[in-house]
Design an enzyme around this catalytic site. Structure first.
Site, PDB file in Angstrom:
ATOM      1  CG  ASP A  46      31.144  60.769 -22.860  1.00 12.31           C
ATOM      2  OD1 ASP A  46      30.670  60.840 -21.633  1.00 12.31           O
ATOM      3  OD2 ASP A  46      31.772  60.087 -23.350  1.00 12.31           O
ATOM      4  CG  MET A  96      26.461  62.672 -22.699  1.00 13.85           C
ATOM      5  SD  MET A  96      24.751  63.185 -22.234  1.00 13.85           S
ATOM      6  CE  MET A  96      23.459  61.931 -22.976  1.00 13.85           C
ATOM      7  N   GLY A  97      27.333  58.941 -19.736  1.00 18.08           N
ATOM      8  CA  GLY A  97      27.317  57.514 -19.501  1.00 18.08           C
ATOM      9  C   GLY A  97      25.646  57.246 -18.995  1.00 18.08           C
ATOM     10  CG  ASN A 147      29.550  59.291  -6.573  1.00 18.51           C
ATOM     11  OD1 ASN A 147      29.076  60.298  -5.950  1.00 18.51           O
ATOM     12  ND2 ASN A 147      28.768  58.208  -7.096  1.00 18.51           N
ATOM     13  NE  ARG A 169      27.542  56.517  -3.524  1.00 23.98           N
ATOM     14  CZ  ARG A 169      26.770  55.973  -2.485  1.00 23.98           C
ATOM     15  NH1 ARG A 169      27.549  55.737  -1.412  1.00 23.98           N
ATOM     16  NH2 ARG A 169      25.781  55.526  -2.588  1.00 23.98           N
ATOM     17  CB  VAL A 174      24.531  59.112 -14.468  1.00 25.20           C
ATOM     18  CG1 VAL A 174      24.102  60.492 -13.697  1.00 25.20           C
ATOM     19  CG2 VAL A 174      24.712  58.133 -13.174  1.00 25.20           C
ATOM     20  N   GLY A 175      24.271  60.432 -17.035  1.00 23.73           N
ATOM     21  CA  GLY A 175      24.050  61.713 -17.966  1.00 23.73           C
ATOM     22  C   GLY A 175      22.777  61.306 -18.853  1.00 23.73           C
ATOM     23  CG  HIS A 201      26.374  60.745  -2.264  1.00 18.07           C
ATOM     24  ND1 HIS A 201      25.326  60.007  -2.031  1.00 18.07           N
ATOM     25  CD2 HIS A 201      26.919  60.227  -3.648  1.00 18.07           C
ATOM     26  CE1 HIS A 201      25.037  59.355  -3.189  1.00 18.07           C
ATOM     27  NE2 HIS A 201      25.783  59.317  -4.008  1.00 18.07           N
TER      28      HIS A 201
END
Length: 301
Positions: free
Chosen positions: A33, A9-10, A119, A87, A12-13, A174
């Protein structure tokens, strides 16, 4: 619309959680998290935001057992050790996070689909599949979907057309070894290179602008999250609604024996099929070079 778990849950999350709520793609979120206070804070802010909406969503935190009947689990664990334009710098921390979290998901009895953002995406997606033991088609990486969004933006801005009128894909890793198969890029339903005279220098600049798009955002604000949250939500919608829609995801290539960015048909069972493409010789070589790089990184773990 069903239960969705998000592990990590940074930035992005958290933006994935908000996007899923705002687009009504879930009625029950499970947020997990290591930072318990951070997860609680995200839960409270999501609940505050829903007061002004015409619907509500149940939100749980730190409850792996609740994933037993989840439709989808999003893997968005992320390391703080991110080097500029690399990445792979997140590799060690994210590998450890996956090895710690995935067995707990499986222990819950989860039988749904994993959508992997973390990543290096192609490598972590393969690791999630191996640790979970899930069928290849039920583990999907976001792969080059966001890179493809960036390609459409870059080309659309250069040609002064809507990015929605640009068709094509970024393929492969990616990461730094991604590539654009220009032979299949079209603008307003016409093959771009047949209709528009673009030099090799211009094509190179467009490719580099696409590749560096994420890093320019990261350099300016310290992270990227809106674009990948949007891309992730589109995959989730395609799964939930059985859309059988084509997206460039990190999917399993049986010949190469790894996950890599390629156009895939996405539906209720995950990856339905990989789209056949008629690439030029140099484009096939670029794909193989990208696969070689992914393999070399995976061999490090």
């Amino acid at each position: 619309m069903g239960k969705i778990g998000i592990i990590g849950m940074g930035h992005v999350g958290s933006d994935v959680a908000y996007t899923l709520c705002r687009e009504k793609l879930t009625n029950h979120l499970v947020l997990i998290d290591p930072l318990k206070e951070k997860v609680l804070a995200e839960k409270l802010e999501l609940e505050d935001s829903m007061v002004g909406w015409d619907y509500s969503i149940k939100i749980e935190t730190q409850n792996y057992a609740s994933l037993q009947d989840a439709e989808i689990v999003v893997i968005s664990v992320g390391s703080q050790n991110v080097d500029n334009e690399n990445r792979n710098s997140e590799l060690i921390d994210n590998v450890q996070a996956v090895r710690e979290s995935i067995p707990q998901v499986i222990a819950s009895g989860f039988k749904g689909i994993f959508v992997v953002i973390s990543n290096p995406c192609d490598v972590i997606t393969k690791l999630v599949q191996e640790v979970s033991g899930f069928p290849y088609e039920r583990v999907i990486g976001t792969g080059t979907l966001l890179d493809t969004y960036r390609l459409k933006r870059v080309v659309g801005q250069y040609l002064e057309v809507s990015p929605q009128d640009v068709s094509g894909y970024v393929l492969g890793e990616h990461g730094e070894n991604q590539f654009v198969p220009w032979s299949i890029v079209s603008v307003r339903e016409k093959a771009m290179l047949q209709e528009i005279q673009l030099s090799s220098d211009v094509l190179y600049e467009l490719k580099e602008e696409t590749r560096l798009g994420g890093w320019r955002i990261h350099a300016g604000k310290g992270w990227t999250s809106y674009g990948i949250a949007s891309a992730c939500s589109r995959l989730i919608q395609a799964i939930q609604k059985n859309e059988n829609r084509v997206y460039p995801t990190s999917s399993y290539d049986e010949v190469e024996g790894l996950y890599i960015g390629w156009p895939t048909v996405i539906g209720h069972e995950g990856v339905i099929s990989r789209l056949p493409l008629n690439l030029l010789k140099e484009e096939k070589e670029a794909y193989q070079a990208s696969a070689k790089e992914i393999r070399s990184v995976y061999d490090r773990i």
